[in-house]
Design a protein around this motif. Sequence first.
Motif, mmCIF file in Angstrom:
data_model
loop_
_atom_site.group_PDB
_atom_site.id
_atom_site.type_symbol
_atom_site.label_atom_id
_atom_site.label_comp_id
_atom_site.label_asym_id
_atom_site.label_seq_id
_atom_site.Cartn_x
_atom_site.Cartn_y
_atom_site.Cartn_z
ATOM 1 N N GLY A 1 0.816 -1.200 0.000
ATOM 2 C CA GLY A 1 0.000 0.000 0.000
ATOM 3 C C GLY A 1 0.853 1.253 0.000
ATOM 4 N N ALA A 2 0.252 2.355 0.437
ATOM 5 C CA ALA A 2 0.929 3.648 0.409
ATOM 6 C C ALA A 2 0.394 4.526 1.523
ATOM 7 C CB ALA A 2 0.729 4.317 -0.947
ATOM 8 N N GLY A 3 1.142 5.576 1.801
ATOM 9 C CA GLY A 3 0.730 6.509 2.841
ATOM 10 C C GLY A 3 1.511 7.798 2.759
ATOM 11 N N ILE A 4 1.295 8.660 3.726
ATOM 12 C CA ILE A 4 2.050 9.900 3.847
ATOM 13 C C ILE A 4 2.299 10.146 5.331
ATOM 14 C CG2 ILE A 4 -0.042 11.328 3.864
ATOM 15 C CD1 ILE A 4 1.618 13.467 2.353
ATOM 16 N N LYS A 5 3.484 10.618 5.663
ATOM 17 C CA LYS A 5 3.808 10.871 7.068
ATOM 18 C C LYS A 5 4.536 12.200 7.203
ATOM 19 C CE LYS A 5 7.898 7.878 6.843
ATOM 20 N NZ LYS A 5 8.511 6.643 7.382
ATOM 21 N N CYS A 6 4.448 12.757 8.410
ATOM 22 C CA CYS A 6 5.139 13.997 8.721
ATOM 23 C C CYS A 6 5.472 13.992 10.204
ATOM 24 C CB CYS A 6 4.269 15.205 8.376
ATOM 25 S SG CYS A 6 2.787 15.373 9.425
ATOM 26 N N TRP A 7 6.410 14.843 10.607
ATOM 27 C CA TRP A 7 6.668 14.938 12.039
ATOM 28 C C TRP A 7 5.915 16.145 12.604
ATOM 29 C CZ3 TRP A 7 9.198 19.360 13.641
ATOM 30 C CH2 TRP A 7 10.049 20.005 12.721
ATOM 31 N N LEU A 8 5.232 15.923 13.719
ATOM 32 C CA LEU A 8 4.478 16.974 14.392
ATOM 33 C C LEU A 8 5.379 17.823 15.275
ATOM 34 C CD1 LEU A 8 1.355 14.895 15.510
ATOM 35 C CD2 LEU A 8 1.624 16.275 13.443
ATOM 36 N N ALA A 9 6.315 17.141 15.917
ATOM 37 C CA ALA A 9 7.328 17.767 16.755
ATOM 38 C C ALA A 9 8.560 16.880 16.641
ATOM 39 C CB ALA A 9 6.851 17.869 18.203
ATOM 40 N N PRO A 10 9.730 17.394 16.924
ATOM 41 C CA PRO A 10 10.919 16.539 16.819
ATOM 42 C C PRO A 10 10.759 15.241 17.608
ATOM 43 C CG PRO A 10 11.568 18.813 17.116
ATOM 44 C CD PRO A 10 10.085 18.784 17.278
ATOM 45 N N GLY A 11 10.837 14.120 16.897
ATOM 46 C CA GLY A 11 10.701 12.818 17.530
ATOM 47 C C GLY A 11 9.284 12.294 17.600
#
Length: 285
Positions: A179-189
């Motif tokens: 499958g597939a997705g998208i990710k990001c960091w909200l805060a460091p770590g």
Amino acid sequence: MRLKKFMVLAVCIGSSIVSNAQKFFERQEYGIMAGAAQYFGDLNPEYGFKNIRPAGGIFYRYYFNPYISLRVGLSYVQLGYKDSYSSNAYQQTRNLSFQNNLLEATVIGEFNFFRFQTGNIDRRYTPYMVLGVGALYSNPFVMHNGKKTYLQPLGTEGQNLTDYRNRRYNKINAVVPFGAGIKCWLAPGVNLGVEVVHRFAFTDYLDDVSQSYVGVNSFTPSGNANTASLLQDPSKIVNGQKLGRIGKQRGDNATIDQYLVGQITLSFQLKTYKCPSNSPLWDNY
């Protein structure tokens, strides 16, 4: 006086080193996931979405570099469907249903399209693809007379009979997720992801339906109805008879069962005072 100046300089340099070191995060990541699942198979051949069920789990991710990682996960997935959801006349008459609570263990490779580094404002998000392999525990059931009744022991397609022993199926089977997705960091770590992952289960019996009826007489040698005889053919009576005559199609074994899981992931990387690697892939902070 010189000693005092030297100590102040040393403290400043040390503070700078610690400050820079705090920009690094471990390659290891720990997370949770939650979402919903939809089954596709003999009771849902048209890929309908009329019985979406919950799914969730935990995972561990290891980054080989900012583009490639390996994820090990353990998930709990609920599936279910009914012929009554379909507009197909045959399925309406067949009247089968099932539920199944899966336990799934997977090893999945992830490929990030963009460089991803938590804490780096210039590398904040990326779409990604996943492909893996795993094992699932499956035990289909229905609610019968107010009680949960597991279907595999009943041999609804003759599995308990010598002539149909080739139809017996295991509760543990392989599964291939992609499958597939998208990710990001909200805060460091702290990383957030949204993904849709399709699973091919290497069994056609997640729903306990695959081949043909073996006839009610196979389940009632004494002539008295029992749980197996009732559940193998709950079809509606048409023209004075039920659907489940011996040799009549019950399912379609040309394809294996599948399910789709859409979920949100939340994961955490711990700070480290060491750069993850001397590789150029990790040095651009």
